[in-house]
Design an enzyme around this catalytic site. Structure first.
Site, PDB file in Angstrom:
ATOM      1  N   ARG A 243       1.003  -1.173  -0.110  1.00 10.45           N
ATOM      2  CA  ARG A 243       0.062   0.047  -0.104  1.00 10.45           C
ATOM      3  C   ARG A 243       0.804   1.200  -0.021  1.00 10.45           C
ATOM      4  O   ARG A 243       1.828   1.250   0.550  1.00 10.45           O
ATOM      5  CB  ARG A 243      -0.925   0.058   1.131  1.00 10.45           C
ATOM      6  CG  ARG A 243      -2.270  -1.012   1.144  1.00 10.45           C
ATOM      7  CD  ARG A 243      -3.165  -0.328   0.080  1.00 10.45           C
ATOM      8  NE  ARG A 243      -4.238  -1.159  -0.085  1.00 10.45           N
ATOM      9  CZ  ARG A 243      -4.511  -2.379  -1.010  1.00 10.45           C
ATOM     10  NH1 ARG A 243      -3.487  -2.264  -1.935  1.00 10.45           N
ATOM     11  NH2 ARG A 243      -5.541  -2.853  -1.142  1.00 10.45           N
ATOM     12  N   GLU A 272      -3.519   7.566  -4.560  1.00  7.29           N
ATOM     13  CA  GLU A 272      -3.778   7.205  -5.803  1.00  7.29           C
ATOM     14  C   GLU A 272      -5.276   7.726  -6.328  1.00  7.29           C
ATOM     15  O   GLU A 272      -5.979   7.896  -5.410  1.00  7.29           O
ATOM     16  CB  GLU A 272      -4.139   5.508  -5.923  1.00  7.29           C
ATOM     17  CG  GLU A 272      -2.870   4.840  -5.426  1.00  7.29           C
ATOM     18  CD  GLU A 272      -2.968   3.359  -5.526  1.00  7.29           C
ATOM     19  OE1 GLU A 272      -3.984   2.743  -5.831  1.00  7.29           O
ATOM     20  OE2 GLU A 272      -1.931   2.523  -4.994  1.00  7.29           O
ATOM     21  N   HIS A 290      -0.733   0.315  -9.965  1.00  9.87           N
ATOM     22  CA  HIS A 290      -1.363  -0.444  -9.202  1.00  9.87           C
ATOM     23  C   HIS A 290      -2.046  -1.619 -10.037  1.00  9.87           C
ATOM     24  O   HIS A 290      -3.100  -1.959 -10.230  1.00  9.87           O
ATOM     25  CB  HIS A 290      -2.749   0.132  -8.551  1.00  9.87           C
ATOM     26  CG  HIS A 290      -2.878  -0.723  -7.068  1.00  9.87           C
ATOM     27  ND1 HIS A 290      -3.496  -0.041  -6.040  1.00  9.87           N
ATOM     28  CD2 HIS A 290      -2.855  -2.013  -7.027  1.00  9.87           C
ATOM     29  CE1 HIS A 290      -3.779  -0.853  -5.136  1.00  9.87           C
ATOM     30  NE2 HIS A 290      -3.349  -2.145  -5.634  1.00  9.87           N
TER      31      HIS A 290
HETATM   32  C1  DGY Z   1      -5.723  -5.702  -3.424  1.00 10.25           C
HETATM   33  O1  DGY Z   1      -6.643  -6.840  -3.769  1.00 10.25           O
HETATM   34  O2  DGY Z   1      -5.560  -5.360  -2.264  1.00 10.25           O
HETATM   35  C2  DGY Z   1      -5.286  -4.825  -4.544  1.00 10.25           C
HETATM   36  O3  DGY Z   1      -4.203  -4.061  -4.083  1.00 10.25           O
HETATM   37  C3  DGY Z   1      -6.366  -4.305  -5.186  1.00 10.25           C
HETATM   38  O4  DGY Z   1      -7.109  -3.693  -4.023  1.00 10.25           O
END
Ligand code: DGY
Length: 324
Positions: A243, A272, A290
Protein backbone atom coordinates in the site's frame (compact mmCIF):
# COMPACT_ATOMS: atom_id res chain seq x y z
CA UNK A 1 -40.03 -17.45 -5.98
CA UNK A 2 -38.22 -15.35 -3.31
CA UNK A 3 -36.59 -12.21 -4.73
CA UNK A 4 -32.89 -12.43 -5.39
CA UNK A 5 -30.44 -10.44 -3.18
CA UNK A 6 -29.63 -7.03 -4.63
CA UNK A 7 -25.91 -6.44 -4.96
CA UNK A 8 -23.88 -3.50 -6.26
CA UNK A 9 -20.53 -3.81 -8.04
CA UNK A 10 -18.90 -0.40 -7.65
CA UNK A 11 -16.67 -0.95 -10.74
CA UNK A 12 -16.89 -3.10 -13.89
CA UNK A 13 -15.59 -6.66 -13.34
CA UNK A 14 -14.44 -9.35 -15.80
CA UNK A 15 -17.24 -10.19 -18.22
CA UNK A 16 -17.42 -13.87 -17.20
CA UNK A 17 -17.88 -12.97 -13.55
CA UNK A 18 -20.48 -10.27 -14.24
CA UNK A 19 -22.39 -12.85 -16.30
CA UNK A 20 -22.18 -15.41 -13.49
CA UNK A 21 -23.36 -12.94 -10.88
CA UNK A 22 -26.25 -11.78 -13.06
CA UNK A 23 -27.43 -15.41 -13.09
CA UNK A 24 -27.58 -15.55 -9.30
CA UNK A 25 -28.25 -12.05 -7.99
CA UNK A 26 -30.05 -8.86 -8.86
CA UNK A 27 -26.91 -6.97 -9.89
CA UNK A 28 -26.36 -3.23 -10.27
CA UNK A 29 -23.19 -2.33 -12.18
CA UNK A 30 -21.51 1.05 -12.40
CA UNK A 31 -21.71 1.72 -16.13
CA UNK A 32 -19.30 4.66 -15.95
CA UNK A 33 -16.66 2.57 -14.16
CA UNK A 34 -15.44 5.61 -12.22
CA UNK A 35 -15.02 5.81 -8.43
CA UNK A 36 -18.33 6.37 -6.64
CA UNK A 37 -18.82 9.42 -4.42
CA UNK A 38 -19.79 9.15 -0.75
CA UNK A 39 -23.33 10.27 -1.69
CA UNK A 40 -23.60 7.55 -4.36
CA UNK A 41 -22.31 4.93 -1.92
CA UNK A 42 -24.81 6.08 0.71
CA UNK A 43 -27.65 5.77 -1.79
CA UNK A 44 -26.38 2.30 -2.70
CA UNK A 45 -26.33 1.33 1.00
CA UNK A 46 -30.08 1.98 1.12
CA UNK A 47 -30.91 0.11 -2.07
CA UNK A 48 -28.84 -3.08 -1.88
CA UNK A 49 -28.33 -6.12 0.33
CA UNK A 50 -24.58 -6.31 -0.37
CA UNK A 51 -22.01 -3.85 -1.63
CA UNK A 52 -18.96 -5.12 -3.55
CA UNK A 53 -16.37 -2.34 -3.47
CA UNK A 54 -12.73 -2.12 -4.52
CA UNK A 55 -9.71 -0.23 -3.27
CA UNK A 56 -11.00 2.95 -4.98
CA UNK A 57 -14.07 3.17 -2.72
CA UNK A 58 -13.83 4.76 0.73
CA UNK A 59 -16.23 2.68 2.80
CA UNK A 60 -16.12 5.00 5.79
CA UNK A 61 -18.05 4.82 9.07
CA UNK A 62 -20.28 7.57 7.69
CA UNK A 63 -21.14 5.55 4.58
CA UNK A 64 -21.74 2.43 6.68
CA UNK A 65 -23.97 4.38 9.09
CA UNK A 66 -26.21 5.66 6.29
CA UNK A 67 -29.70 6.05 7.80
CA UNK A 68 -32.03 3.42 6.41
CA UNK A 69 -29.11 1.29 5.12
CA UNK A 70 -30.10 -2.21 4.07
CA UNK A 71 -26.62 -3.58 3.24
CA UNK A 72 -25.60 -6.51 5.43
CA UNK A 73 -22.41 -7.59 3.65
CA UNK A 74 -19.42 -5.75 2.18
CA UNK A 75 -17.92 -8.26 -0.27
CA UNK A 76 -14.63 -6.59 -1.10
CA UNK A 77 -13.01 -7.25 -4.48
CA UNK A 78 -9.39 -7.37 -3.29
CA UNK A 79 -7.34 -8.76 -0.44
CA UNK A 80 -6.44 -5.41 1.18
CA UNK A 81 -9.29 -3.79 3.09
CA UNK A 82 -7.79 -0.65 4.60
CA UNK A 83 -10.34 1.41 2.60
CA UNK A 84 -13.13 -0.13 4.71
CA UNK A 85 -13.84 0.96 8.29
CA UNK A 86 -14.01 -2.59 9.60
CA UNK A 87 -14.53 -1.50 13.23
CA UNK A 88 -17.61 0.51 12.24
CA UNK A 89 -18.91 -2.43 10.19
CA UNK A 90 -18.51 -4.73 13.22
CA UNK A 91 -20.37 -2.28 15.45
CA UNK A 92 -23.23 -2.18 12.96
CA UNK A 93 -23.32 -5.95 12.47
CA UNK A 94 -22.34 -5.62 8.81
CA UNK A 95 -20.14 -8.51 7.67
CA UNK A 96 -17.01 -7.95 5.53
CA UNK A 97 -15.21 -10.42 3.25
CA UNK A 98 -12.13 -10.16 0.99
CA UNK A 99 -10.36 -12.22 -1.71
CA UNK A 100 -7.14 -13.76 -0.36
CA UNK A 101 -5.10 -16.55 -2.03
CA UNK A 102 -6.23 -15.99 -5.61
CA UNK A 103 -4.00 -12.95 -6.22
CA UNK A 104 -0.93 -14.19 -4.38
CA UNK A 105 1.03 -15.41 -7.41
CA UNK A 106 0.24 -12.49 -9.71
CA UNK A 107 1.15 -9.92 -7.07
CA UNK A 108 4.39 -11.78 -6.26
CA UNK A 109 5.17 -11.83 -10.01
CA UNK A 110 4.73 -8.08 -10.12
CA UNK A 111 7.03 -7.60 -7.12
CA UNK A 112 9.68 -9.62 -9.00
CA UNK A 113 9.05 -7.57 -12.14
CA UNK A 114 9.65 -4.34 -10.21
CA UNK A 115 12.70 -5.83 -8.52
CA UNK A 116 14.20 -6.68 -11.91
CA UNK A 117 13.19 -3.41 -13.53
CA UNK A 118 14.64 -1.37 -10.68
CA UNK A 119 17.91 -3.29 -10.41
CA UNK A 120 18.44 -3.52 -14.20
CA UNK A 121 17.33 0.04 -14.97
CA UNK A 122 14.73 -1.20 -17.46
CA UNK A 123 12.54 1.91 -17.31
CA UNK A 124 15.49 4.22 -17.96
CA UNK A 125 16.63 2.07 -20.87
CA UNK A 126 13.23 1.96 -22.52
CA UNK A 127 12.71 5.70 -22.16
CA UNK A 128 16.16 6.36 -23.63
CA UNK A 129 15.53 4.09 -26.61
CA UNK A 130 12.04 5.41 -27.37
CA UNK A 131 13.30 8.99 -27.18
CA UNK A 132 15.91 8.17 -29.86
CA UNK A 133 18.76 8.81 -27.41
CA UNK A 134 20.35 5.33 -27.62
CA UNK A 135 23.75 5.66 -29.26
CA UNK A 136 24.50 1.91 -29.33
CA UNK A 137 26.16 -0.75 -27.19
CA UNK A 138 29.03 0.18 -24.92
CA UNK A 139 30.60 -1.55 -21.90
CA UNK A 140 29.55 1.06 -19.37
CA UNK A 141 26.02 1.70 -20.60
CA UNK A 142 23.21 1.67 -17.98
CA UNK A 143 24.90 -0.77 -15.64
CA UNK A 144 22.63 -2.15 -12.91
CA UNK A 145 22.93 -4.72 -10.16
CA UNK A 146 22.88 -8.53 -10.29
CA UNK A 147 20.53 -10.38 -7.95
CA UNK A 148 22.39 -13.67 -7.41
CA UNK A 149 23.74 -14.00 -3.89
CA UNK A 150 22.18 -10.70 -2.80
CA UNK A 151 19.82 -10.38 0.17
CA UNK A 152 16.14 -9.68 -0.33
CA UNK A 153 14.55 -8.28 2.83
CA UNK A 154 10.78 -8.65 3.01
CA UNK A 155 8.69 -6.58 5.40
CA UNK A 156 5.51 -8.58 5.91
CA UNK A 157 5.67 -12.33 5.33
CA UNK A 158 2.13 -13.38 4.58
CA UNK A 159 1.06 -15.23 1.45
CA UNK A 160 2.37 -12.64 -1.04
CA UNK A 161 5.62 -12.02 0.83
CA UNK A 162 6.28 -15.77 0.97
CA UNK A 163 5.51 -16.27 -2.72
CA UNK A 164 7.86 -13.40 -3.61
CA UNK A 165 10.57 -14.93 -1.42
CA UNK A 166 10.19 -18.35 -3.07
CA UNK A 167 10.50 -16.89 -6.55
CA UNK A 168 13.50 -14.72 -5.64
CA UNK A 169 15.26 -17.63 -3.98
CA UNK A 170 14.46 -20.31 -6.57
CA UNK A 171 14.87 -18.23 -9.72
CA UNK A 172 17.59 -15.76 -8.73
CA UNK A 173 19.48 -17.46 -5.88
CA UNK A 174 18.75 -14.58 -3.52
CA UNK A 175 19.15 -14.91 0.25
CA UNK A 176 15.89 -14.26 2.07
CA UNK A 177 15.48 -12.19 5.21
CA UNK A 178 12.05 -11.27 6.56
CA UNK A 179 10.38 -9.28 9.27
CA UNK A 180 6.79 -9.77 10.34
CA UNK A 181 4.83 -9.51 13.58
CA UNK A 182 5.51 -13.18 14.25
CA UNK A 183 8.10 -15.62 13.07
CA UNK A 184 6.53 -18.19 10.72
CA UNK A 185 6.88 -22.00 11.05
CA UNK A 186 10.22 -23.51 10.13
CA UNK A 187 8.38 -25.50 7.43
CA UNK A 188 7.54 -22.22 5.65
CA UNK A 189 11.04 -20.78 6.10
CA UNK A 190 12.87 -23.89 4.91
CA UNK A 191 12.14 -24.04 1.14
CA UNK A 192 13.53 -20.55 0.61
CA UNK A 193 15.99 -20.66 3.51
CA UNK A 194 14.31 -17.57 4.96
CA UNK A 195 15.81 -16.01 8.06
CA UNK A 196 13.69 -14.03 10.53
CA UNK A 197 14.87 -10.56 11.45
CA UNK A 198 13.42 -9.09 14.65
CA UNK A 199 13.77 -5.46 13.75
CA UNK A 200 12.70 -3.48 10.68
CA UNK A 201 15.74 -1.23 11.09
CA UNK A 202 18.15 -4.16 11.02
CA UNK A 203 16.44 -5.69 7.99
CA UNK A 204 16.66 -2.38 6.13
CA UNK A 205 20.31 -1.90 7.02
CA UNK A 206 21.34 -5.38 5.84
CA UNK A 207 19.26 -5.97 2.69
CA UNK A 208 20.31 -5.30 -0.91
CA UNK A 209 16.67 -5.13 -1.94
CA UNK A 210 13.68 -4.40 0.28
CA UNK A 211 10.19 -5.51 -0.72
CA UNK A 212 7.09 -4.40 1.19
CA UNK A 213 4.27 -6.88 1.83
CA UNK A 214 2.59 -5.56 4.98
CA UNK A 215 -1.02 -4.38 5.14
CA UNK A 216 -1.95 -0.70 4.87
CA UNK A 217 -3.54 1.15 7.78
CA UNK A 218 -2.52 3.26 10.78
CA UNK A 219 0.01 0.72 12.13
CA UNK A 220 2.12 0.78 8.97
CA UNK A 221 1.59 4.42 7.93
CA UNK A 222 5.00 5.81 6.83
CA UNK A 223 6.77 2.74 8.19
CA UNK A 224 9.39 3.65 5.60
CA UNK A 225 10.17 7.24 6.53
CA UNK A 226 13.20 9.53 6.21
CA UNK A 227 14.89 7.99 9.26
CA UNK A 228 14.59 4.44 7.92
CA UNK A 229 15.53 5.47 4.39
CA UNK A 230 18.77 6.82 5.86
CA UNK A 231 19.56 3.28 7.11
CA UNK A 232 19.33 1.69 3.64
CA UNK A 233 22.54 0.05 2.42
CA UNK A 234 24.27 1.99 -0.38
CA UNK A 235 23.18 0.57 -3.74
CA UNK A 236 20.00 -1.03 -2.37
CA UNK A 237 16.58 -0.83 -4.02
CA UNK A 238 13.04 -0.61 -2.61
CA UNK A 239 9.94 -2.31 -4.05
CA UNK A 240 6.39 -1.56 -2.93
CA UNK A 241 3.43 -3.68 -4.06
CA UNK A 242 1.60 -3.38 -0.70
CA UNK A 243 0.00 0.00 0.00
CA UNK A 244 1.29 3.48 -0.86
CA UNK A 245 0.79 4.78 2.66
CA UNK A 246 3.52 2.48 3.98
CA UNK A 247 6.12 4.77 2.38
CA UNK A 248 6.60 8.50 2.95
CA UNK A 249 6.71 9.43 -0.76
CA UNK A 250 8.25 12.85 -0.16
CA UNK A 251 11.10 11.29 1.83
CA UNK A 252 11.54 8.54 -0.78
CA UNK A 253 11.74 11.07 -3.62
CA UNK A 254 14.45 12.92 -1.70
CA UNK A 255 16.41 9.72 -0.99
CA UNK A 256 16.20 8.67 -4.66
CA UNK A 257 17.19 12.13 -5.93
CA UNK A 258 20.18 12.25 -3.60
CA UNK A 259 21.28 8.73 -4.58
CA UNK A 260 20.76 7.51 -0.99
CA UNK A 261 18.58 4.78 -2.51
CA UNK A 262 19.79 3.36 -5.81
CA UNK A 263 16.34 2.79 -7.31
CA UNK A 264 12.75 1.97 -6.45
CA UNK A 265 9.89 0.09 -8.05
CA UNK A 266 6.42 1.21 -7.02
CA UNK A 267 2.97 -0.15 -7.85
CA UNK A 268 1.04 1.70 -5.15
CA UNK A 269 0.89 5.32 -4.00
CA UNK A 270 -0.16 7.43 -1.04
CA UNK A 271 -2.92 9.29 -2.92
CA UNK A 272 -3.87 7.11 -5.89
CA UNK A 273 -4.25 7.89 -8.72
CA UNK A 274 -2.10 10.93 -7.89
CA UNK A 275 1.64 10.22 -8.00
CA UNK A 276 4.04 12.53 -6.19
CA UNK A 277 5.38 14.98 -8.80
CA UNK A 278 8.95 14.60 -7.54
CA UNK A 279 8.78 10.84 -8.16
CA UNK A 280 7.45 11.41 -11.69
CA UNK A 281 10.50 13.55 -12.46
CA UNK A 282 13.06 10.92 -11.40
CA UNK A 283 14.83 8.42 -13.68
CA UNK A 284 15.66 5.87 -10.97
CA UNK A 285 12.11 4.88 -10.07
CA UNK A 286 9.80 2.51 -11.92
CA UNK A 287 6.17 3.58 -11.58
CA UNK A 288 3.34 1.16 -12.36
CA UNK A 289 -0.39 1.94 -11.99
CA UNK A 290 -1.44 -0.56 -9.24
CA UNK A 291 -1.23 -3.64 -11.48
CA UNK A 292 -0.37 -6.26 -8.82
CA UNK A 293 -3.37 -8.51 -9.47
CA UNK A 294 -4.07 -7.38 -13.03
CA UNK A 295 -4.10 -10.64 -15.00
CA UNK A 296 -7.21 -12.08 -16.69
CA UNK A 297 -6.93 -15.25 -14.61
CA UNK A 298 -6.55 -13.46 -11.31
CA UNK A 299 -9.24 -10.83 -11.84
CA UNK A 300 -11.73 -13.57 -12.77
CA UNK A 301 -10.70 -15.61 -9.74
CA UNK A 302 -11.08 -12.56 -7.49
CA UNK A 303 -14.60 -11.94 -8.81
CA UNK A 304 -15.55 -15.59 -8.33
CA UNK A 305 -14.16 -15.48 -4.80
CA UNK A 306 -16.49 -12.57 -4.04
CA UNK A 307 -19.33 -14.60 -5.62
CA UNK A 308 -18.60 -17.56 -3.31
CA UNK A 309 -18.72 -15.29 -0.27
CA UNK A 310 -22.01 -13.73 -1.42
CA UNK A 311 -23.49 -17.18 -2.00
CA UNK A 312 -22.40 -18.45 1.43
CA UNK A 313 -23.73 -15.34 3.14
CA UNK A 314 -27.14 -15.34 1.48
CA UNK A 315 -27.51 -19.09 2.01
CA UNK A 316 -27.00 -18.47 5.75
CA UNK A 317 -23.59 -20.17 5.82
CA UNK A 318 -20.36 -18.75 7.29
CA UNK A 319 -18.32 -16.53 4.97
CA UNK A 320 -15.41 -18.21 3.20
CA UNK A 321 -13.14 -15.21 3.71
CA UNK A 322 -14.41 -13.35 6.75
CA UNK A 323 -12.65 -10.11 7.63
CA UNK A 324 -15.32 -9.11 10.13
C1 DGY B 1 -5.74 -5.84 -3.35
O1 DGY B 1 -6.33 -6.88 -3.63
O2 DGY B 1 -5.55 -5.48 -2.18
C2 DGY B 1 -5.29 -4.99 -4.48
O3 DGY B 1 -4.32 -4.10 -4.07
C3 DGY B 1 -6.47 -4.24 -5.04
O4 DGY B 1 -7.21 -3.74 -4.00
Amino acid sequence: MPSRPRILLTRRWSEDVERYLAGHFDVTTNEHDTPMSAAQLAAAMREHDALCPTVTDAITAEVLRTPGARVKLIGNFGVGFNHIDVAAACELGIRVSNTPDVLTESTAELAILLLLMATRRAGEGERELRAGRWSGWRPTHLMGQSLAGKTLGLIGFGRIGQATAHKAHAAFSMNILYHSRHRVDAAIEKPCAARYCESVDELIATSDAISLHCPGGPQTHHLIDARRLALVKPGAVLVNTARGTVVDEQALAKALAGGRIQAAGLDVYEREPMVHPELLALENVVLLPHLGSATHETRSAMGMRVARNLEAFFAGRELIDPVA
